[in-house]
Design a protein around this motif. Structure first.
Motif, PDB file in Angstrom:
ATOM      1  N   ARG A  53      41.895  28.327  -5.414  1.00 39.39           N
ATOM      2  CA  ARG A  53      40.496  28.222  -4.999  1.00 39.39           C
ATOM      3  C   ARG A  53      39.797  27.051  -5.685  1.00 39.39           C
ATOM      4  N   LEU A  54      40.281  26.662  -6.863  1.00 38.57           N
ATOM      5  CA  LEU A  54      39.686  25.523  -7.559  1.00 38.57           C
ATOM      6  C   LEU A  54      39.982  24.214  -6.838  1.00 38.57           C
ATOM      7  N   LEU A  55      41.047  24.213  -6.053  1.00 38.41           N
ATOM      8  CA  LEU A  55      41.507  22.976  -5.433  1.00 38.41           C
ATOM      9  C   LEU A  55      41.017  22.813  -4.000  1.00 38.41           C
ATOM     10  N   SER A  56      40.131  23.658  -3.566  1.00 43.92           N
ATOM     11  CA  SER A  56      39.548  23.494  -2.235  1.00 43.92           C
ATOM     12  C   SER A  56      38.051  23.778  -2.324  1.00 43.92           C
ATOM     13  N   VAL A  57      37.289  22.974  -1.627  1.00 43.28           N
ATOM     14  CA  VAL A  57      35.830  23.097  -1.624  1.00 43.28           C
ATOM     15  C   VAL A  57      35.390  23.423  -0.209  1.00 43.28           C
ATOM     16  N   HIS A  58      34.462  24.354  -0.066  1.00 43.44           N
ATOM     17  CA  HIS A  58      33.982  24.697   1.269  1.00 43.44           C
ATOM     18  C   HIS A  58      33.449  23.448   1.964  1.00 43.44           C
ATOM     19  N   ARG A  59      33.817  23.287   3.216  1.00 44.79           N
ATOM     20  CA  ARG A  59      33.465  22.068   3.932  1.00 44.79           C
ATOM     21  C   ARG A  59      31.969  21.799   3.981  1.00 44.79           C
ATOM     22  N   PRO A  60      31.101  22.791   4.157  1.00 42.39           N
ATOM     23  CA  PRO A  60      29.657  22.489   4.143  1.00 42.39           C
ATOM     24  C   PRO A  60      29.199  21.799   2.863  1.00 42.39           C
ATOM     25  N   ILE A  61      29.830  22.129   1.726  1.00 43.26           N
ATOM     26  CA  ILE A  61      29.473  21.470   0.460  1.00 43.26           C
ATOM     27  C   ILE A  61      29.899  20.010   0.497  1.00 43.26           C
ATOM     28  N   VAL A  62      31.082  19.752   1.031  1.00 43.40           N
ATOM     29  CA  VAL A  62      31.581  18.380   1.146  1.00 43.40           C
ATOM     30  C   VAL A  62      30.668  17.562   2.045  1.00 43.40           C
ATOM     31  N   LEU A  63      30.301  18.123   3.192  1.00 45.88           N
ATOM     32  CA  LEU A  63      29.431  17.411   4.133  1.00 45.88           C
ATOM     33  C   LEU A  63      28.055  17.156   3.521  1.00 45.88           C
ATOM     34  N   ALA A  64      27.520  18.135   2.800  1.00 47.24           N
ATOM     35  CA  ALA A  64      26.213  17.951   2.157  1.00 47.24           C
ATOM     36  C   ALA A  64      26.282  16.846   1.110  1.00 47.24           C
ATOM     37  N   HIS A  65      27.375  16.787   0.384  1.00 46.11           N
ATOM     38  CA  HIS A  65      27.598  15.746  -0.623  1.00 46.11           C
ATOM     39  C   HIS A  65      27.573  14.364   0.034  1.00 46.11           C
ATOM     40  N   LEU A  66      28.282  14.215   1.131  1.00 45.24           N
ATOM     41  CA  LEU A  66      28.346  12.928   1.818  1.00 45.24           C
ATOM     42  C   LEU A  66      27.011  12.556   2.458  1.00 45.24           C
ATOM     43  N   ARG A  67      26.346  13.536   3.019  1.00 39.98           N
ATOM     44  CA  ARG A  67      25.048  13.246   3.650  1.00 39.98           C
ATOM     45  C   ARG A  67      24.019  12.819   2.623  1.00 39.98           C
ATOM     46  N   SER A  68      24.097  13.387   1.416  1.00 36.96           N
ATOM     47  CA  SER A  68      23.143  12.988   0.372  1.00 36.96           C
ATOM     48  C   SER A  68      23.377  11.536  -0.029  1.00 36.96           C
ATOM     49  N   ILE A  69      24.638  11.117  -0.076  1.00 36.76           N
ATOM     50  CA  ILE A  69      24.952   9.718  -0.391  1.00 36.76           C
ATOM     51  C   ILE A  69      24.439   8.812   0.719  1.00 36.76           C
ATOM     52  N   ARG A  70      24.626   9.219   1.947  1.00 38.19           N
ATOM     53  CA  ARG A  70      24.219   8.395   3.082  1.00 38.19           C
ATOM     54  C   ARG A  70      22.697   8.295   3.175  1.00 38.19           C
ATOM     55  N   LYS A  71      22.012   9.370   2.885  1.00 33.99           N
ATOM     56  CA  LYS A  71      20.550   9.329   2.928  1.00 33.99           C
ATOM     57  C   LYS A  71      19.995   8.427   1.830  1.00 33.99           C
ATOM     58  N   HIS A  72      20.651   8.429   0.690  1.00 36.77           N
ATOM     59  CA  HIS A  72      20.205   7.582  -0.424  1.00 36.77           C
ATOM     60  C   HIS A  72      20.436   6.109  -0.115  1.00 36.77           C
ATOM     61  N   ASP A  73      21.512   5.821   0.630  1.00 30.84           N
ATOM     62  CA  ASP A  73      21.838   4.433   0.975  1.00 30.84           C
ATOM     63  C   ASP A  73      22.285   4.385   2.428  1.00 30.84           C
ATOM     64  N   PRO A  74      21.342   4.439   3.372  1.00 32.70           N
ATOM     65  CA  PRO A  74      21.682   4.520   4.799  1.00 32.70           C
ATOM     66  C   PRO A  74      22.473   3.322   5.314  1.00 32.70           C
ATOM     67  N   ALA A  75      22.327   2.181   4.679  1.00 30.82           N
ATOM     68  CA  ALA A  75      23.006   0.969   5.158  1.00 30.82           C
ATOM     69  C   ALA A  75      24.445   0.862   4.662  1.00 30.82           C
ATOM     70  N   ALA A  76      24.861   1.752   3.768  1.00 33.25           N
ATOM     71  CA  ALA A  76      26.207   1.678   3.205  1.00 33.25           C
ATOM     72  C   ALA A  76      27.263   1.915   4.279  1.00 33.25           C
ATOM     73  N   SER A  77      28.296   1.094   4.272  1.00 39.91           N
ATOM     74  CA  SER A  77      29.407   1.226   5.209  1.00 39.91           C
ATOM     75  C   SER A  77      30.351   2.323   4.720  1.00 39.91           C
ATOM     76  N   PRO A  78      31.295   2.773   5.562  1.00 36.22           N
ATOM     77  CA  PRO A  78      32.279   3.763   5.085  1.00 36.22           C
ATOM     78  C   PRO A  78      33.021   3.296   3.839  1.00 36.22           C
ATOM     79  N   GLU A  79      33.382   2.016   3.781  1.00 32.92           N
ATOM     80  CA  GLU A  79      34.065   1.492   2.592  1.00 32.92           C
ATOM     81  C   GLU A  79      33.179   1.591   1.359  1.00 32.92           C
ATOM     82  N   GLU A  80      31.899   1.299   1.512  1.00 34.21           N
ATOM     83  CA  GLU A  80      30.973   1.359   0.384  1.00 34.21           C
ATOM     84  C   GLU A  80      30.735   2.799  -0.060  1.00 34.21           C
ATOM     85  N   VAL A  81      30.699   3.731   0.894  1.00 34.76           N
ATOM     86  CA  VAL A  81      30.534   5.138   0.548  1.00 34.76           C
ATOM     87  C   VAL A  81      31.737   5.625  -0.251  1.00 34.76           C
ATOM     88  N   ILE A  82      32.928   5.203   0.145  1.00 34.63           N
ATOM     89  CA  ILE A  82      34.125   5.594  -0.603  1.00 34.63           C
ATOM     90  C   ILE A  82      34.077   5.024  -2.010  1.00 34.63           C
TER      91      ILE A  82
END
Length: 244
Positions: free
Chosen positions: A21-50
């Motif tokens: 269970r430590l090695l898997s994260v619920h997908r909604p948490i992963v998506l929320a994590h990525l959306r927060s990064i994108r909202k903070h920097d909307p112009a960031a490309s996929p490479e920049e987000v990575i």
């Protein structure tokens, strides 16, 4: 008792304690994590987000390792207590690695939606080239033809391998991972308990090295960043101005 039987017993014990269970994260948490990064920097490309994901991950695991090592310097914190804190920090390292790996998979459009696929992916990534070799060899056995060394194996784990054969891969990866990770963490935990501040240096540096290995393995597993974001992490289009 053979070495393989001992590995099975260790793997079983870790699994019973919620290891997988430590090695898997619920997908909604992963998506929320990525959306927060994108909202903070909307112009960031996929490479920049990575790249942002990589920096956050390395920073998090390095800070965790240093903080745990420093605990041995605090008056009143004995060696046994320091070892206990190191165990908690190990959990943090695993969870951070899971969030990072699954976030990168999402950016590449191959999310690990199944917990078994998620944990298998993270274990393989943490083993580096050895993990990649296990996945590719297993895929070759299943399909009857070896996977080319240039193939990006992350998608094999997250998507392409049929669910009916995934358990065989998960068992094989877990057995190898537990053998390697338990041995490494055993030494690492002792080093982090070294007094006089030395543990802080070893803990932070050790986690940084391990984290960079995971980052390198992730690049090998998924290849170059895509040019566009998958639908789940695209930002909504800005509202159109209404003509007066």
């Amino acid at each position: 008792m053979s070495a393989d039987q001992q590995d099975d017993d260790v793997a079983s014990g870790w699994t019973k304690q919620g290891f997988d269970r430590l090695l898997s994260v619920h997908r909604p948490i992963v998506l929320a994590h990525l959306r927060s990064i994108r909202k903070h920097d909307p112009a960031a490309s996929p490479e920049e987000v990575i790249r942002i994901l990589e920096k956050r991950y390395i920073r998090a695991v390095t800070a965790g390792g240093a903080a745990t090592g420093a605990a041995a310097v605090v008056p009143g914190v004995g060696t046994i207590a320091a070892l206990g804190i190191s165990g908690a920090e190990t959990v943090g390292f695993l969870e951070a690695s899971a969030l990072f790996a699954q976030s990168v998979a999402e950016v590449h459009g191959v999310p690990a939606t199944d917990p078994d696929r998620s944990s298998t992916l993270v274990m393989a990534l943490m083993m580096g080239p050895a993990g990649a070799s296990i996945v590719q060899q297993f895929a070759g056995e299943v399909t009857g033809s070896g996977q080319p060394r240039s193939a990006y194996w992350g998608e094999l784990v997250t998507k392409r391998l049929p669910s009916t054969v995934l358990k065989g891969l998960t068992d094989r990866v877990r057995k190898s991972f537990v053998r390697r990770f338990a041995a490494r963490q055993g030494a690492s935990v002792v080093f982090r308990a070294v007094p006089f501040g030395v543990g802080a240096v070893i803990g932070g540096a050790g986690n940084r090295i391990a984290g960079k290995r995971v980052v390198t393995a992730t690049k090998d597993a998924f290849g170059p960043a895509p040019t566009t974001f998958p639908g789940e992490i695209r930002l909504p289009d800005p509202p159109r101005a209404v003509a007066g």
